[in-house]
Motif scaffolding. Structure first.
Motif, PDB file in Angstrom:
ATOM      1  N   VAL A  91       0.769  -1.204   0.125  1.00 34.73           N
ATOM      2  CA  VAL A  91       0.069   0.067  -0.032  1.00 34.73           C
ATOM      3  C   VAL A  91       0.590   1.264   0.073  1.00 34.73           C
ATOM      4  O   VAL A  91       2.050   1.447   0.764  1.00 34.73           O
ATOM      5  N   ASP A  92       0.643   2.149  -0.686  1.00 36.16           N
ATOM      6  CA  ASP A  92       1.197   3.456  -0.744  1.00 36.16           C
ATOM      7  C   ASP A  92       0.756   4.248   0.373  1.00 36.16           C
ATOM      8  O   ASP A  92      -0.375   4.847   0.377  1.00 36.16           O
ATOM      9  N   GLY A  93       1.439   4.302   1.425  1.00 37.60           N
ATOM     10  CA  GLY A  93       1.239   4.968   2.528  1.00 37.60           C
ATOM     11  C   GLY A  93       0.876   6.434   2.542  1.00 37.60           C
ATOM     12  O   GLY A  93       0.146   6.987   3.493  1.00 37.60           O
ATOM     13  N   SER A  94       1.204   7.275   1.462  1.00 39.97           N
ATOM     14  CA  SER A  94       1.192   8.564   1.467  1.00 39.97           C
ATOM     15  C   SER A  94      -0.134   9.042   0.804  1.00 39.97           C
ATOM     16  O   SER A  94      -0.643   9.929   0.611  1.00 39.97           O
ATOM     17  N   ARG A  95      -0.996   7.808   0.508  1.00 42.57           N
ATOM     18  CA  ARG A  95      -2.395   8.019  -0.244  1.00 42.57           C
ATOM     19  C   ARG A  95      -3.679   7.878   0.997  1.00 42.57           C
ATOM     20  O   ARG A  95      -4.795   7.808   0.593  1.00 42.57           O
ATOM     21  N   VAL A 115      -2.071 -13.171   4.470  1.00 44.58           N
ATOM     22  CA  VAL A 115      -1.634 -11.593   3.995  1.00 44.58           C
ATOM     23  C   VAL A 115      -0.967 -10.864   4.677  1.00 44.58           C
ATOM     24  O   VAL A 115      -1.335 -10.581   5.989  1.00 44.58           O
ATOM     25  N   VAL A 116       0.257 -10.222   4.379  1.00 43.21           N
ATOM     26  CA  VAL A 116       0.946  -9.395   5.299  1.00 43.21           C
ATOM     27  C   VAL A 116       0.768  -7.633   4.550  1.00 43.21           C
ATOM     28  O   VAL A 116       1.073  -7.870   3.312  1.00 43.21           O
ATOM     29  N   THR A 117       0.324  -7.013   5.322  1.00 43.70           N
ATOM     30  CA  THR A 117       0.033  -5.669   5.092  1.00 43.70           C
ATOM     31  C   THR A 117       1.231  -4.916   5.079  1.00 43.70           C
ATOM     32  O   THR A 117       1.852  -4.672   6.030  1.00 43.70           O
ATOM     33  N   VAL A 118       1.845  -4.287   3.905  1.00 44.91           N
ATOM     34  CA  VAL A 118       2.930  -3.557   4.021  1.00 44.91           C
ATOM     35  C   VAL A 118       2.732  -2.080   3.473  1.00 44.91           C
ATOM     36  O   VAL A 118       2.264  -1.964   2.262  1.00 44.91           O
ATOM     37  N   ILE A 119       2.888  -1.374   4.546  1.00 45.70           N
ATOM     38  CA  ILE A 119       2.893   0.199   4.132  1.00 45.70           C
ATOM     39  C   ILE A 119       4.205   0.720   3.606  1.00 45.70           C
ATOM     40  O   ILE A 119       5.043   0.889   4.427  1.00 45.70           O
ATOM     41  N   ASN A 120       3.984   1.106   2.240  1.00 45.58           N
ATOM     42  CA  ASN A 120       5.506   1.513   1.567  1.00 45.58           C
ATOM     43  C   ASN A 120       5.282   3.120   1.736  1.00 45.58           C
ATOM     44  O   ASN A 120       4.480   3.773   2.013  1.00 45.58           O
ATOM     45  N   LYS A 121       6.484   3.534   1.335  1.00 45.66           N
ATOM     46  CA  LYS A 121       6.834   4.879   1.370  1.00 45.66           C
ATOM     47  C   LYS A 121       6.711   5.663   2.668  1.00 45.66           C
ATOM     48  O   LYS A 121       6.452   6.759   2.795  1.00 45.66           O
ATOM     49  N   ALA A 122       7.263   4.889   3.648  1.00 41.35           N
ATOM     50  CA  ALA A 122       7.200   5.470   4.779  1.00 41.35           C
ATOM     51  C   ALA A 122       8.136   6.541   5.137  1.00 41.35           C
ATOM     52  O   ALA A 122       7.805   7.384   5.945  1.00 41.35           O
ATOM     53  N   ASP A 123       8.884   6.566   4.218  1.00 40.91           N
ATOM     54  CA  ASP A 123       9.872   7.937   4.489  1.00 40.91           C
ATOM     55  C   ASP A 123       9.382   9.275   4.087  1.00 40.91           C
ATOM     56  O   ASP A 123       9.850  10.257   4.415  1.00 40.91           O
ATOM     57  N   GLN A 132      -1.309   7.561  12.863  1.00 39.15           N
ATOM     58  CA  GLN A 132      -2.714   7.187  12.339  1.00 39.15           C
ATOM     59  C   GLN A 132      -2.704   5.843  11.629  1.00 39.15           C
ATOM     60  O   GLN A 132      -3.547   4.985  11.863  1.00 39.15           O
ATOM     61  N   LEU A 133      -1.873   5.704  10.524  1.00 37.00           N
ATOM     62  CA  LEU A 133      -1.870   4.326   9.901  1.00 37.00           C
ATOM     63  C   LEU A 133      -1.391   3.125  10.687  1.00 37.00           C
ATOM     64  O   LEU A 133      -2.247   2.174  10.662  1.00 37.00           O
ATOM     65  N   ALA A 134      -0.710   3.471  11.773  1.00 33.36           N
ATOM     66  CA  ALA A 134      -0.120   2.188  12.731  1.00 33.36           C
ATOM     67  C   ALA A 134      -1.401   1.792  13.486  1.00 33.36           C
ATOM     68  O   ALA A 134      -1.749   0.816  13.789  1.00 33.36           O
ATOM     69  N   GLU A 135      -2.170   2.775  13.974  1.00 33.29           N
ATOM     70  CA  GLU A 135      -3.210   2.523  14.970  1.00 33.29           C
ATOM     71  C   GLU A 135      -4.312   1.873  14.246  1.00 33.29           C
ATOM     72  O   GLU A 135      -5.064   0.933  14.883  1.00 33.29           O
ATOM     73  N   ALA A 136      -4.427   2.196  12.843  1.00 37.34           N
ATOM     74  CA  ALA A 136      -5.441   1.509  12.086  1.00 37.34           C
ATOM     75  C   ALA A 136      -5.179   0.356  11.755  1.00 37.34           C
ATOM     76  O   ALA A 136      -6.137  -0.595  11.334  1.00 37.34           O
ATOM     77  N   ASN A 137      -3.873  -0.006  11.614  1.00 42.62           N
ATOM     78  CA  ASN A 137      -3.323  -1.245  10.856  1.00 42.62           C
ATOM     79  C   ASN A 137      -2.264  -1.725  11.783  1.00 42.62           C
ATOM     80  O   ASN A 137      -1.139  -1.594  11.548  1.00 42.62           O
ATOM     81  N   PRO A 138      -2.804  -2.204  13.055  1.00 43.09           N
ATOM     82  CA  PRO A 138      -1.374  -2.664  13.791  1.00 43.09           C
ATOM     83  C   PRO A 138      -0.947  -3.676  13.465  1.00 43.09           C
ATOM     84  O   PRO A 138       0.328  -3.893  14.251  1.00 43.09           O
ATOM     85  N   SER A 144      10.231   1.353   3.288  1.00 43.16           N
ATOM     86  CA  SER A 144      10.549   2.300   2.142  1.00 43.16           C
ATOM     87  C   SER A 144      11.365   1.460   1.313  1.00 43.16           C
ATOM     88  O   SER A 144      12.483   1.011   1.488  1.00 43.16           O
ATOM     89  N   ALA A 145      10.805   0.917   0.002  1.00 41.40           N
ATOM     90  CA  ALA A 145      11.531   0.219  -0.874  1.00 41.40           C
ATOM     91  C   ALA A 145      12.410   1.152  -1.394  1.00 41.40           C
ATOM     92  O   ALA A 145      13.275   0.483  -1.894  1.00 41.40           O
ATOM     93  N   THR A 146      12.374   2.211  -1.471  1.00 40.37           N
ATOM     94  CA  THR A 146      13.481   3.147  -2.096  1.00 40.37           C
ATOM     95  C   THR A 146      14.572   3.191  -0.978  1.00 40.37           C
ATOM     96  O   THR A 146      15.692   3.025  -1.725  1.00 40.37           O
ATOM     97  N   THR A 147      14.430   3.157   0.201  1.00 42.06           N
ATOM     98  CA  THR A 147      15.545   3.565   0.933  1.00 42.06           C
ATOM     99  C   THR A 147      16.063   2.221   1.432  1.00 42.06           C
ATOM    100  O   THR A 147      17.144   2.236   1.870  1.00 42.06           O
ATOM    101  N   GLY A 148      15.311   1.290   1.533  1.00 45.96           N
ATOM    102  CA  GLY A 148      15.549  -0.048   2.161  1.00 45.96           C
ATOM    103  C   GLY A 148      14.988  -0.033   3.776  1.00 45.96           C
ATOM    104  O   GLY A 148      15.294  -1.304   4.176  1.00 45.96           O
ATOM    105  N   ASP A 149      14.483   0.745   4.107  1.00 38.71           N
ATOM    106  CA  ASP A 149      14.205   1.073   5.641  1.00 38.71           C
ATOM    107  C   ASP A 149      13.165   0.014   5.964  1.00 38.71           C
ATOM    108  O   ASP A 149      12.248  -0.075   4.906  1.00 38.71           O
ATOM    109  N   GLY A 150      13.135  -0.949   6.906  1.00 42.45           N
ATOM    110  CA  GLY A 150      12.276  -1.784   7.368  1.00 42.45           C
ATOM    111  C   GLY A 150      12.087  -3.364   6.491  1.00 42.45           C
ATOM    112  O   GLY A 150      11.380  -3.873   6.873  1.00 42.45           O
TER     113      GLY A 150
END
Length: 293
Positions: A91-95, A115-123, A132-138, A144-150
């Motif tokens: 999922v694009d977290g910025s959206r 299913v593992v929900t992966v919120i991308n673009k965390a950077d 807010q996203l973490a609370e809604a999707n614990p 960040s696929a771009t930076t490698g974080d996580g």
């Protein structure tokens, strides 16, 4: 006992699936572009570590198809969901809020695989938006696929859900697909980068000749477009555009092969190929069967 299996990466267009595949495997296998729908077929990358092997399937973005090519792309994504041992729902977290995969994919029933929900673009996320996203999707993971974080935490989660199994492929393999496929994709990626509007979406690439016994390696690729006007745009004034595409694509292909390459590009018209079943089959696309009345 080792673990091994198929990890299918799915999500809406431009969620970052191809960037995630490249990051996981450590090689540029899937083309990336800010333009949506750049992935048309399933791309397979293999990540092997001492205790596990992930056979990662990058898929076309989940969309509502408007014509035959998009129907084939959606069918490919759904087939990959069926094949999965584990699903990474990107999922694009910025959206904003995360929609359930079943709704986004318009599935009649939940997927068989975990299913593992992966919120991308965390950077790109502000701290408050991330909270807010973490609370809604614990149970979701932020990466960040771009930076490698996580990414280490994501790999560990995916491995924990894979079945116990011997490795499915040689530990040195990074993909199951042929070089010709990746050459076609790199040429198409370069066209996506350099062309605007509708033209890049109308391009299909096909390797017609691949002579590895020559130095430089000789490769002839045909870029198919749908209309004569598009052919003129791709070629450019006095051939300037196609020469530029060729120069950039040749460098990418040489990096892939590790050899000098003579890349010979041609442009041809294949009328309305994105909507023609016979043309789509020529390029390896499989259309879903229409339900019988």
């Amino acid at each position: 006992m080792t673990r091994a299996g198929i990890v299918t990466v799915v999500g809406r267009p431009n969620a970052g699936k191809s960037t995630l595949l490249n990051r996981l495997v450590g090689e540029k296998l899937a083309i990336t572009s800010p333009k949506p729908q750049s992935t048309r077929k399933r791309i397979v990358g293999i990540l092997t570590r001492d205790d596990a092997q992930l056979v990662v399937h990058d898929t076309p973005g989940l969309l509502h198809p408007r014509y035959a090519l998009q129907k084939a792309m959606r069918s490919e994504a759904l087939a990959a969901l069926e094949d999965a041992d584990v699903i990474a729902y990107l999922v694009d977290g910025s959206r904003g809020p995360v929609e359930p995969l079943q709704a986004v994919a318009r599935l009649e029933a939940p997927p068989r695989a975990p299913v593992v929900t992966v919120i991308n673009k965390a950077d790109l996320l502000a701290p408050e938006a991330r909270l807010q996203l973490a609370e809604a999707n614990p149970s979701a993971l932020f990466v960040s696929a771009t930076t490698g974080d996580g990414m280490p935490a994501l790999v560990d989660r995916l491995v924990s859900l894979l079945p116990e199994s011997p490795f499915l492929y040689d530990a040195e393999d990074v993909s199951t697909q042929h070089l010709r496929f990746f050459v076609e994709e790199l040429v198409r990626e370069t066209a996506l980068e350099q062309l605007e509007d509708e033209v890049p979406y109308s391009i299909a690439c096909e390797v017609e000749e691949f002579r590895e016994d020559r130095d430089p390696v000789y490769i002839r690729v045909v870029l198919f477009v749908e209309r004569e006007s598009q052919k003129h745009i791709v070629i450019g004034r006095e051939g300037e555009r196609i020469r530029q595409i060729g120069m950039v694509a040749r460098t990418k292909v040489e990096n892939l092969l590790g050899q000098r390459v003579y890349l010979d590009l041609w442009v041809k018209v294949l009328d309305n190929w994105r909507r023609n079943e016979r043309s789509l089959k020529r390029f390896g696309f499989v259309l879903p069967e229409e339900p019988s009345s």
